[in-house]
Design a protein around this motif. Sequence first.
Motif, PDB file in Angstrom:
ATOM      1  N   LEU A 156      -9.128  57.046   7.959  1.00 12.09           N
ATOM      2  CA  LEU A 156     -10.030  57.703   7.008  1.00 12.09           C
ATOM      3  C   LEU A 156      -9.402  57.733   5.620  1.00 12.09           C
ATOM      4  N   SER A 157      -8.116  58.086   5.607  1.00  9.14           N
ATOM      5  CA  SER A 157      -7.423  58.203   4.337  1.00  9.14           C
ATOM      6  C   SER A 157      -7.257  56.822   3.687  1.00  9.14           C
ATOM      7  N   PHE A 158      -7.020  55.801   4.513  1.00  5.99           N
ATOM      8  CA  PHE A 158      -6.890  54.432   4.004  1.00  5.99           C
ATOM      9  C   PHE A 158      -8.217  53.965   3.388  1.00  5.99           C
ATOM     10  N   ALA A 159      -9.300  54.233   4.118  1.00  6.78           N
ATOM     11  CA  ALA A 159     -10.615  53.839   3.629  1.00  6.78           C
ATOM     12  C   ALA A 159     -10.961  54.586   2.341  1.00  6.78           C
ATOM     13  N   ARG A 160     -10.584  55.864   2.321  1.00  9.57           N
ATOM     14  CA  ARG A 160     -10.818  56.686   1.134  1.00  9.57           C
ATOM     15  C   ARG A 160     -10.058  56.092  -0.063  1.00  9.57           C
ATOM     16  N   SER A 161      -8.836  55.631   0.199  1.00 11.04           N
ATOM     17  CA  SER A 161      -8.007  55.057  -0.861  1.00 11.04           C
ATOM     18  C   SER A 161      -8.626  53.770  -1.401  1.00 11.04           C
ATOM     19  N   LEU A 162      -9.158  52.951  -0.489  1.00 11.95           N
ATOM     20  CA  LEU A 162      -9.768  51.693  -0.932  1.00 11.95           C
ATOM     21  C   LEU A 162     -10.943  51.971  -1.862  1.00 11.95           C
ATOM     22  N   GLY A 163     -11.600  53.115  -1.658  1.00  8.96           N
ATOM     23  CA  GLY A 163     -12.793  53.410  -2.437  1.00  8.96           C
ATOM     24  C   GLY A 163     -12.535  54.354  -3.595  1.00  8.96           C
ATOM     25  N   GLU A 164     -11.311  54.858  -3.725  1.00  6.91           N
ATOM     26  CA  GLU A 164     -11.022  55.872  -4.745  1.00  6.91           C
ATOM     27  C   GLU A 164     -11.277  55.299  -6.137  1.00  6.91           C
ATOM     28  N   PHE A 165     -11.975  56.096  -6.955  1.00  2.00           N
ATOM     29  CA  PHE A 165     -12.306  55.610  -8.294  1.00  2.00           C
ATOM     30  C   PHE A 165     -11.993  56.661  -9.368  1.00  2.00           C
ATOM     31  N   GLY A 166     -12.649  57.803  -9.256  1.00  3.65           N
ATOM     32  CA  GLY A 166     -12.619  58.801 -10.331  1.00  3.65           C
ATOM     33  C   GLY A 166     -11.226  59.322 -10.674  1.00  3.65           C
ATOM     34  N   ALA A 167     -10.483  59.754  -9.644  1.00  2.00           N
ATOM     35  CA  ALA A 167      -9.170  60.327  -9.909  1.00  2.00           C
ATOM     36  C   ALA A 167      -8.234  59.252 -10.456  1.00  2.00           C
ATOM     37  N   THR A 168      -8.363  58.039  -9.889  1.00  2.00           N
ATOM     38  CA  THR A 168      -7.466  56.955 -10.304  1.00  2.00           C
ATOM     39  C   THR A 168      -7.685  56.598 -11.775  1.00  2.00           C
ATOM     40  N   ILE A 169      -8.950  56.369 -12.157  1.00  2.00           N
ATOM     41  CA  ILE A 169      -9.218  55.907 -13.527  1.00  2.00           C
ATOM     42  C   ILE A 169      -8.878  56.995 -14.551  1.00  2.00           C
ATOM     43  N   THR A 170      -9.021  58.275 -14.139  1.00  2.00           N
ATOM     44  CA  THR A 170      -8.682  59.372 -15.039  1.00  2.00           C
ATOM     45  C   THR A 170      -7.174  59.485 -15.222  1.00  2.00           C
ATOM     46  N   PHE A 171      -6.458  59.353 -14.100  1.00  2.00           N
ATOM     47  CA  PHE A 171      -5.011  59.575 -14.113  1.00  2.00           C
ATOM     48  C   PHE A 171      -4.255  58.373 -14.696  1.00  2.00           C
ATOM     49  N   VAL A 172      -4.553  57.162 -14.203  1.00  2.00           N
ATOM     50  CA  VAL A 172      -3.712  56.020 -14.582  1.00  2.00           C
ATOM     51  C   VAL A 172      -4.487  54.926 -15.313  1.00  2.00           C
ATOM     52  N   SER A 173      -5.745  55.213 -15.671  1.00  2.00           N
ATOM     53  CA  SER A 173      -6.544  54.274 -16.456  1.00  2.00           C
ATOM     54  C   SER A 173      -6.841  52.999 -15.676  1.00  2.00           C
ATOM     55  N   ASN A 174      -7.377  51.993 -16.356  1.00  2.00           N
ATOM     56  CA  ASN A 174      -7.864  50.790 -15.691  1.00  2.00           C
ATOM     57  C   ASN A 174      -7.123  49.580 -16.247  1.00  2.00           C
ATOM     58  N   ILE A 175      -5.904  49.366 -15.725  1.00  2.00           N
ATOM     59  CA  ILE A 175      -5.057  48.300 -16.255  1.00  2.00           C
ATOM     60  C   ILE A 175      -4.997  47.157 -15.247  1.00  2.00           C
ATOM     61  N   PRO A 176      -5.546  45.965 -15.599  1.00  2.00           N
ATOM     62  CA  PRO A 176      -5.534  44.853 -14.643  1.00  2.00           C
ATOM     63  C   PRO A 176      -4.094  44.536 -14.207  1.00  2.00           C
TER      64      PRO A 176
END
Lengths: 233, 364
Positions: A156-176
């Motif tokens: 569940l946690s792995f699947a959640r991680s694959l789909g995580e968006f909001g917290a990631t983009i807020t915290f570490v931005s969107n750097i290719p």
Amino acid sequence: MLSLTPAETQALLLSLKVAFWSVAASLPFAVALAWLLSRRRFPGKSLLDAVVHLPLVLPPVVVGYFLLLLFGRRGPIGAFLEEYLGITFAFSWTGAALACAVMGLPLLVRAVRQSLDAVDRGLEAAAATLGASPAWVFASVTLPLILPGILTGMLLSFARSLGEFGATITFVSNIPGETQTLPLAIYAFTQVPGGDAQALRLCILSILLSLGALMASEMLVRRATARAAGHDA
Amino acid sequence: MLDFKARFHAGRFELDCAFTTDPGVTALFGRSGAGKSTVLGLIAGLVRPAEGRIVVDGRVLYDSKAAIDVPAHRRRVGYVFQDSRLLPHLTVRQNLLYGRFFSRPRNGYSRLSLESIVELLGVGHLLERRPGSLSGGERQRVAIGRALLSQPALLLLDEPLASLDAPRKAEILYYIERLRDEVKIPIVYVSHSIEEVVRLADTVVLLSEGRVVESGPLAQMASRMELRGYLGRFEGGAVIEAHVAEQDLASGLARLDFAGGSLYAPDVDALVGERVRVRIRARDVSLATERPHAISMLNVIPGTVAEVGDAVGASVDVRVDSAGTSLLARITRKSVADLGLAPGRPVFALVKAVAIDRHSVGYA
């Protein structure tokens, strides 16, 4: 369609890396938290329970913003870790993993806690009378019996991680190449003209990945459950 | 051997017990809810007493005054639970060896080998299987073996036969008898079945509502009439220690000699010369004031009335002394009056041979 562009491969591999490390790093904490919540009585237990579950109900952007405040370069924890341990979270893939770990923690804790609640305490008592210390009882009886729960939680946690968006983009931005996981890459493509086809390709990739993870873990859980129930494998 | 004294309460249940046991098998006997399992939990360290002192073989396991509380895993008390509690994720072999992994060989005790336990309990064909596929009887045998292999100083058996059907019960009883005679480990056996107690126990501790009513050697306890209420309406009876004098294959009867005479019993599973224990239920014994003639009852045992108990409804228990051995007869008040039975009166105790079935006879 079958061959991926280097950029797509990069996003895919980064997603897997972030998800893997977020689950691996949060697992020990999750098991410890689940054990505390299932087996111990202490003041503030319901508060701890609520805090662990917060990421489930908070807007992810709130979690990301707090991570930024706490673990950013100038945040109290982030500054400490960078100075003494050389670990940086800000604008790095490790930060993405941290964000995913926090977002996935409630799912992991819940699954482990439920299986801990279901463990027959009589078996633990029996192991104790046979000479096993509490630590040994946990390692040789409790842990194998909650393995199905741990696997479920990890999935569940792995699947959640694959789909995580909001917290990631807020915290570490969107750097290719650094923090741009699959969902972030999809988002980036939808923001540029003519990126629709690219975004769709990545969406299909996401679906395949999640399906694969679900099926693999279902198989693992079935096997572990049969083992814990005492049937001949 | 075991020196037990503890107070414990949980909710409304209160336990306040003190008893000591000799080596051999001690039966904790009483109705359900009497506190038998709680006593075992206290000995094993799974339940903490309010106060008390528990000593096994000279080793203090718990002493509230000296603030000693040895944790369960260091008590070396083997515990066979009513529900086996085999570890479901391990094979039978791994279960058997589980406790051995934590035990160190002790001075003066030879370490029991896996092979000897497997042979003793007949579980060789199960070693690679998992508990989920075992029958109830097989599980209990593995549980007993597992407890033994942890090198305990004391073995606790908590109604190990309770969840089994009759044939399985007989099977496990046989193994526990072998255990008692071959391994010679002190055993505390919890039961509410008088048959099991009679077959196995040397000492009986009778519990009721968290208190020790009485304790003592088996034969003495079994014929104590004032304990009748605790033993149950149909369970009263005497235990006679005898040896097999003759096995007559033609008639299928064995002659069992004891101090007061001879008893004939069918289907006795013992060799000539072996010592056995026979339980004779009070309701299977009749009394006569003259030696009867032309009667089918084979067992006519002379003796004298030692005690006439209090009447319960229409019936009375009469204790007959036969050269030092006690027999109990449950007869009607009317018969006591008609025959004029009173202490000192010579009588003949009559027992049907077929009333002594194979469940009544065990190795002494």
